[in-house]
Design a protein around this motif. Sequence first.
Motif, PDB file in Angstrom:
ATOM      1  N   GLU A  22      34.903  80.216  20.264  1.00  0.00           N
ATOM      2  CA  GLU A  22      35.000  80.972  21.510  1.00  0.00           C
ATOM      3  C   GLU A  22      33.655  81.088  22.204  1.00  0.00           C
ATOM      4  OE1 GLU A  22      36.714  85.307  23.008  1.00  0.00           O
ATOM      5  OE2 GLU A  22      36.618  84.812  20.881  1.00  0.00           O
ATOM      6  N   TYR A  23      32.590  81.206  21.420  1.00  0.00           N
ATOM      7  CA  TYR A  23      31.255  81.376  21.972  1.00  0.00           C
ATOM      8  C   TYR A  23      30.315  80.351  21.335  1.00  0.00           C
ATOM      9  CZ  TYR A  23      33.234  85.901  23.229  1.00  0.00           C
ATOM     10  OH  TYR A  23      34.028  86.890  23.734  1.00  0.00           O
ATOM     11  N   ILE A  24      29.410  79.844  22.157  1.00  0.00           N
ATOM     12  CA  ILE A  24      28.363  78.956  21.674  1.00  0.00           C
ATOM     13  C   ILE A  24      27.049  79.721  21.752  1.00  0.00           C
ATOM     14  CG2 ILE A  24      27.219  76.740  21.954  1.00  0.00           C
ATOM     15  CD1 ILE A  24      30.150  76.533  21.200  1.00  0.00           C
ATOM     16  N   PHE A  25      26.356  79.827  20.631  1.00  0.00           N
ATOM     17  CA  PHE A  25      25.150  80.643  20.541  1.00  0.00           C
ATOM     18  C   PHE A  25      23.896  79.787  20.450  1.00  0.00           C
ATOM     19  CE2 PHE A  25      28.311  83.741  19.505  1.00  0.00           C
ATOM     20  CZ  PHE A  25      27.769  84.969  19.871  1.00  0.00           C
ATOM     21  N   THR A  26      22.803  80.379  20.884  1.00  0.00           N
ATOM     22  CA  THR A  26      21.462  79.825  20.686  1.00  0.00           C
ATOM     23  C   THR A  26      20.692  80.783  19.786  1.00  0.00           C
ATOM     24  OG1 THR A  26      21.466  78.763  22.852  1.00  0.00           O
ATOM     25  CG2 THR A  26      19.314  79.139  21.836  1.00  0.00           C
ATOM     26  N   TYR A 307      24.114  76.271  13.933  1.00  0.00           N
ATOM     27  CA  TYR A 307      23.219  76.926  14.874  1.00  0.00           C
ATOM     28  C   TYR A 307      23.907  77.356  16.162  1.00  0.00           C
ATOM     29  CZ  TYR A 307      19.287  75.787  11.915  1.00  0.00           C
ATOM     30  OH  TYR A 307      18.422  75.735  10.858  1.00  0.00           O
ATOM     31  N   SER A 308      25.147  76.947  16.374  1.00  0.00           N
ATOM     32  CA  SER A 308      25.866  77.385  17.575  1.00  0.00           C
ATOM     33  C   SER A 308      26.670  78.649  17.318  1.00  0.00           C
ATOM     34  CB  SER A 308      26.780  76.279  18.085  1.00  0.00           C
ATOM     35  OG  SER A 308      27.777  75.967  17.122  1.00  0.00           O
ATOM     36  N   THR A 309      26.534  79.237  16.120  1.00  0.00           N
ATOM     37  CA  THR A 309      27.172  80.506  15.800  1.00  0.00           C
ATOM     38  C   THR A 309      26.100  81.572  15.663  1.00  0.00           C
ATOM     39  OG1 THR A 309      27.035  80.249  13.387  1.00  0.00           O
ATOM     40  CG2 THR A 309      28.922  79.248  14.508  1.00  0.00           C
ATOM     41  N   PRO A 310      26.479  82.856  15.748  1.00  0.00           N
ATOM     42  CA  PRO A 310      25.470  83.904  15.533  1.00  0.00           C
ATOM     43  C   PRO A 310      25.027  83.929  14.076  1.00  0.00           C
ATOM     44  CG  PRO A 310      27.649  84.860  15.730  1.00  0.00           C
ATOM     45  CD  PRO A 310      27.809  83.421  16.054  1.00  0.00           C
ATOM     46  N   PHE A 311      23.842  84.492  13.853  1.00  0.00           N
ATOM     47  CA  PHE A 311      23.394  84.652  12.477  1.00  0.00           C
ATOM     48  C   PHE A 311      24.383  85.531  11.715  1.00  0.00           C
ATOM     49  CE2 PHE A 311      19.045  83.616  14.068  1.00  0.00           C
ATOM     50  CZ  PHE A 311      18.799  82.567  13.184  1.00  0.00           C
ATOM     51  N   GLY A 317      21.219  95.088  15.857  1.00  0.00           N
ATOM     52  CA  GLY A 317      21.162  95.428  17.268  1.00  0.00           C
ATOM     53  C   GLY A 317      22.025  94.504  18.089  1.00  0.00           C
ATOM     54  N   VAL A 318      22.693  95.019  19.116  1.00  0.00           N
ATOM     55  CA  VAL A 318      23.527  94.210  19.996  1.00  0.00           C
ATOM     56  C   VAL A 318      23.328  94.701  21.419  1.00  0.00           C
ATOM     57  CG1 VAL A 318      25.552  95.687  19.658  1.00  0.00           C
ATOM     58  CG2 VAL A 318      25.848  93.304  20.382  1.00  0.00           C
ATOM     59  N   TYR A 319      23.304  93.741  22.377  1.00  0.00           N
ATOM     60  CA  TYR A 319      23.011  94.070  23.776  1.00  0.00           C
ATOM     61  C   TYR A 319      23.804  93.108  24.652  1.00  0.00           C
ATOM     62  CZ  TYR A 319      20.075  94.838  27.961  1.00  0.00           C
ATOM     63  OH  TYR A 319      19.601  95.133  29.228  1.00  0.00           O
ATOM     64  N   ASN A 320      24.423  93.631  25.693  1.00  0.00           N
ATOM     65  CA  ASN A 320      25.238  92.805  26.588  1.00  0.00           C
ATOM     66  C   ASN A 320      24.632  92.798  27.985  1.00  0.00           C
ATOM     67  OD1 ASN A 320      27.995  91.348  26.708  1.00  0.00           O
ATOM     68  ND2 ASN A 320      27.979  92.586  28.558  1.00  0.00           N
ATOM     69  N   GLU A 321      24.527  91.602  28.574  1.00  0.00           N
ATOM     70  CA  GLU A 321      24.057  91.485  29.960  1.00  0.00           C
ATOM     71  C   GLU A 321      24.753  90.303  30.626  1.00  0.00           C
ATOM     72  OE1 GLU A 321      21.962  88.900  31.165  1.00  0.00           O
ATOM     73  OE2 GLU A 321      21.612  87.853  29.281  1.00  0.00           O
ATOM     74  N   GLU A 322      25.430  90.581  31.709  1.00  0.00           N
ATOM     75  CA  GLU A 322      26.086  89.551  32.503  1.00  0.00           C
ATOM     76  C   GLU A 322      26.952  88.629  31.644  1.00  0.00           C
ATOM     77  OE1 GLU A 322      23.018  87.542  34.602  1.00  0.00           O
ATOM     78  OE2 GLU A 322      22.445  89.279  35.795  1.00  0.00           O
ATOM     79  N   ASP A 323      27.789  89.216  30.806  1.00  0.00           N
ATOM     80  CA  ASP A 323      28.719  88.476  29.949  1.00  0.00           C
ATOM     81  C   ASP A 323      28.019  87.704  28.837  1.00  0.00           C
ATOM     82  OD1 ASP A 323      30.882  89.351  31.446  1.00  0.00           O
ATOM     83  OD2 ASP A 323      30.710  87.685  32.844  1.00  0.00           O
ATOM     84  N   ARG A 324      26.737  87.892  28.680  1.00  0.00           N
ATOM     85  CA  ARG A 324      26.009  87.255  27.578  1.00  0.00           C
ATOM     86  C   ARG A 324      25.657  88.321  26.556  1.00  0.00           C
ATOM     87  NH1 ARG A 324      22.519  84.732  30.235  1.00  0.00           N
ATOM     88  NH2 ARG A 324      23.211  82.583  29.909  1.00  0.00           N
ATOM     89  N   VAL A 325      25.884  88.027  25.284  1.00  0.00           N
ATOM     90  CA  VAL A 325      25.594  88.992  24.240  1.00  0.00           C
ATOM     91  C   VAL A 325      24.356  88.538  23.467  1.00  0.00           C
ATOM     92  CG1 VAL A 325      27.132  87.864  22.559  1.00  0.00           C
ATOM     93  CG2 VAL A 325      26.518  90.282  22.294  1.00  0.00           C
ATOM     94  N   TRP A 326      23.493  89.526  23.136  1.00  0.00           N
ATOM     95  CA  TRP A 326      22.296  89.302  22.333  1.00  0.00           C
ATOM     96  C   TRP A 326      22.459  90.069  21.032  1.00  0.00           C
ATOM     97  CZ3 TRP A 326      17.992  86.471  24.249  1.00  0.00           C
ATOM     98  CH2 TRP A 326      18.120  86.055  25.581  1.00  0.00           C
ATOM     99  N   VAL A 327      22.211  89.393  19.941  1.00  0.00           N
ATOM    100  CA  VAL A 327      22.410  89.996  18.630  1.00  0.00           C
ATOM    101  C   VAL A 327      21.134  89.827  17.814  1.00  0.00           C
ATOM    102  CG1 VAL A 327      23.993  90.192  16.696  1.00  0.00           C
ATOM    103  CG2 VAL A 327      24.755  89.094  18.798  1.00  0.00           C
ATOM    104  N   GLY A 328      20.695  90.919  17.213  1.00  0.00           N
ATOM    105  CA  GLY A 328      19.508  90.866  16.376  1.00  0.00           C
ATOM    106  C   GLY A 328      19.795  91.366  14.988  1.00  0.00           C
ATOM    107  N   GLY A 329      19.118  90.780  14.015  1.00  0.00           N
ATOM    108  CA  GLY A 329      19.326  91.201  12.646  1.00  0.00           C
ATOM    109  C   GLY A 329      18.225  90.723  11.739  1.00  0.00           C
ATOM    110  N   LYS A 330      18.587  90.393  10.535  1.00  0.00           N
ATOM    111  CA  LYS A 330      17.625  90.037   9.499  1.00  0.00           C
ATOM    112  C   LYS A 330      16.976  88.688   9.752  1.00  0.00           C
ATOM    113  CE  LYS A 330      17.430  89.153   4.511  1.00  0.00           C
ATOM    114  NZ  LYS A 330      18.210  89.154   3.247  1.00  0.00           N
ATOM    115  N   TYR A 331      17.737  87.734  10.292  1.00  0.00           N
ATOM    116  CA  TYR A 331      17.262  86.362  10.378  1.00  0.00           C
ATOM    117  C   TYR A 331      16.635  86.011  11.727  1.00  0.00           C
ATOM    118  CZ  TYR A 331      20.165  85.845   6.225  1.00  0.00           C
ATOM    119  OH  TYR A 331      20.718  85.998   4.990  1.00  0.00           O
ATOM    120  N   VAL A 333      17.265  86.216  16.255  1.00  0.00           N
ATOM    121  CA  VAL A 333      18.058  86.556  17.445  1.00  0.00           C
ATOM    122  C   VAL A 333      19.096  85.468  17.686  1.00  0.00           C
ATOM    123  CG1 VAL A 333      17.995  86.899  19.940  1.00  0.00           C
ATOM    124  CG2 VAL A 333      16.169  87.830  18.495  1.00  0.00           C
ATOM    125  N   SER A 334      20.306  85.885  18.035  1.00  0.00           N
ATOM    126  CA  SER A 334      21.346  84.963  18.499  1.00  0.00           C
ATOM    127  C   SER A 334      21.811  85.442  19.865  1.00  0.00           C
ATOM    128  CB  SER A 334      22.540  84.943  17.536  1.00  0.00           C
ATOM    129  OG  SER A 334      22.139  84.644  16.222  1.00  0.00           O
TER     130      SER A 334
END
Length: 888
Positions: A22-26, A307-311, A317-331, A333-334
Amino acid sequence: MILRISIILICIVASLYGQSQEYIFTRLTEEEGLPGNQTTCFLKDRNGFMWIGTTSGLCRYDGKQIKSYTKDLGYGISDDNINSIIQDADGILWIGTNGGGLNKLDPSSEEFTTFKHDPDDPLTISGDRIRKLVHGDSGTIWIAFDNGIGLSKFNKKTGVSVNYAPFNMIKSSGVKAIRGMVWDPKNPMTLWLGTTSGLIRFDIAREEFELIDHPLRKIDRYGLFALDQIDENRLIGGFFHAGLDIYDINKKEWENVYSDPKSPIRIFDLARKSEKEFWVAARKKGLAVYNIDEKKLRFIPSDLNNYSTPFPGFTMGVYNEEDRVWVGGKYGVSYSNIKSDAFRFEPISPKGITNSQIIGISEKFNKRYMLALPLKGLLEFDKKSNQSKLHSAENEGSAFYQMLEREDIIYLTDRNRYLYVFDKKTASFEEIQTPMVDQRTLAIRGIKEWTDTHAIILTAYGGAWKLAYKTNQITPLMPELNTDEWQQDLLSLEDGTLWIGGTKGIVKFDPSTNEISEVSLEVIDSREKHIHTMAQGDDGVIWMGTSRGLIKLDGGEETLYNVQNSELAGNLVFDIVIADNDLLWLKTQKGISKFIPSEMKVVNYNRADGIDPAGTLISTGGDVLYGTYNGYFVLSEQTINKLEEVPAVHLHNFQVANEDFESEYAINYTEDINLEYWENFFSFTFSTPNFQNPDRLQYSYRLLGLDDEWITNNRRFATFTNLDGGTYTFEVRARSIESDWGPTKSIRIHLASPFWKTWWFYLICGLVIVGSGILIYKLRIRTIQRMADLAAQELQIEALKNRFTELHTSPAEIAVQLNFRELNEKLNNPLTIREFEVLKLSLEGKTNAEISDDLSISISTVKFHLRNTYSKMGVGNRKEAFQYMLNA
């Protein structure tokens, strides 16, 4: 063959996986420049930059580069462990640290100001371990602390804090910490706190705290680590042990939708995804989406090696901006890519058919036919009624992958390399018997149109054959079969010759003479002459897609375009379609590319544009299409969806002679720069925030005063050297390749001239030259005057001599008439008798030698007396002495 099959299988698998994803991550890690992998919080500022807080420092990301702000780099931040970031209306960043208090970052100067707890000053903040920052009413920030410290209302202007101690009023066991906080502007007298003790309501006006009970309290699972607001009547809370629940503010009750406490889901953070959904950072279980209406928690698939999936796991931490989600954790940022179709998409959804990939389209006559994988059959569309039907071929072999349409029939090849014919009137399929070669049935690679009576069949290891339309008889095309390579594509030239491209290059066949020859290619190695596709334009230029790039053959001159010397996304070129306006559409392993030969311009489209790299490039004669799942894209200049307007360019750094230039303000907030004349070698770095496809951005810059022409490329820096003194204006702008230029950023540079090139130096030099000329002139005049005076004296003496001669009186006689006493009376220093004698003889015209003989003294003594005499008389020589005697 194995390589080719592997490539096809990889593309198909990647395509199927891409459709299920559903989502492609960097991903970003320390390798990409993060100060540390453990990430806690995010903020997108009003300029479009993403600020990322880690346990090792603060950083800013523009989609391409990361800039860190850490103590080790010399910045004044009080602690590198960041827990919360917000930005106020003035653009000031406020950073809550894990042990260094509150930090204020002014982007215009990049200077930090720290506000820390002072136990001797009750007006300072409650503590230094900040967990959460939230904007309050105008000019204030609410600060939530860890370790039972409490809560502060901070005045940004004065730095004064009003402190509260909720855990002194609410008795609870365990660690006391505020982990979530919500201040609702519509209810400004209420602050909601998500704490380890549960949900707390703070009445700001009364300064009263109220603990909201929860059923999980009975089993000690009520700690809230995340809190957000659904609407003005509902809150959503994330529990540390038991998932999610919703609190109705008006009813003052929980909905009890939390998960099973026996299989705990630990919620660390929440971010709104849409009106009905929230992103959930579920610690060890990773990233999830919670649907409020359905009351379901759905996890996003993750894999550490994909690498196209979240860590996976340890999501904090999670943050949403303009339909883009940012995820932070141990490894690290995705962040997700926003799907944005670059071209108009035409969906194809015949009843009962889903998830089918369109790989072929033909519409030469009154209907449109399509091939799709994995369907075993042929899709037929009536263009007038827009009705569709599937002609099933379940019993006729595997799915079809290529077709050649005639007026009454369609030739089809399937994935088992067999050949079929479809009768349009009877809607029936019939297999065509193919010849045997070396006791093997021909493995058909493709069928290509040739003449009005025959088509060409390309095979794997069986050479090329011709198919008679009337009889469906298959016979060899060439007198000798080439059985050691795959045939990939056919190109029929105007002179009747055929070019057949395959895994070992190109064979040229002349049907009129049955001659076979090899087309020599010099730009690629003989071992790599794998020709996938060929096309010829109206101008006669032949284009070839190979495993090493795109080859242009123009009048015998070869040019190779690949990722090393062009903007082409990939070297593996599968398909080429030449559009009416002479641009080329290319299919590579990275997606599709638009190539404009006249401008040498390449535009690449990939997953970020909704383009699946495993799709198929199709030419229907009138349109260029790109077949993908459940439909196709129409590729044309008219159907391109322009990307959103490019934000303004921001200057990041200014260097003089490769050293950072020190100034009061950051370079992006500076309007004028003053440089000394020797600082005439400087450079700028700049960027535009873009997280979708930063490599597609172009920058254009110029230095007015040096050159008015814009320089356009993909570089994010500009360098200027050996400049003359003067005032210059640096201008830079950006655009996506498909968009207009964004606003221009400019800055003035005042470069001093060396003193020897200034007007005042020229003036001084001019005055010196003029003064020197005047002085020389005056000295010359004085010299000329003195020479004139001497000449006049000579003439006067000469005239006197002549007069004495006329009077028969010699100068000596005149001189003798003056006696010794009378002469000395006229002198201040009288002459001696010997000096008078020597003077008289000298005036009579005798030489020093004659005087020496007459007076019986040496010549040196004569000279001595004459010098003394001249000195006492105030003259310099005999002529002046004679003149003195005359005047006396």
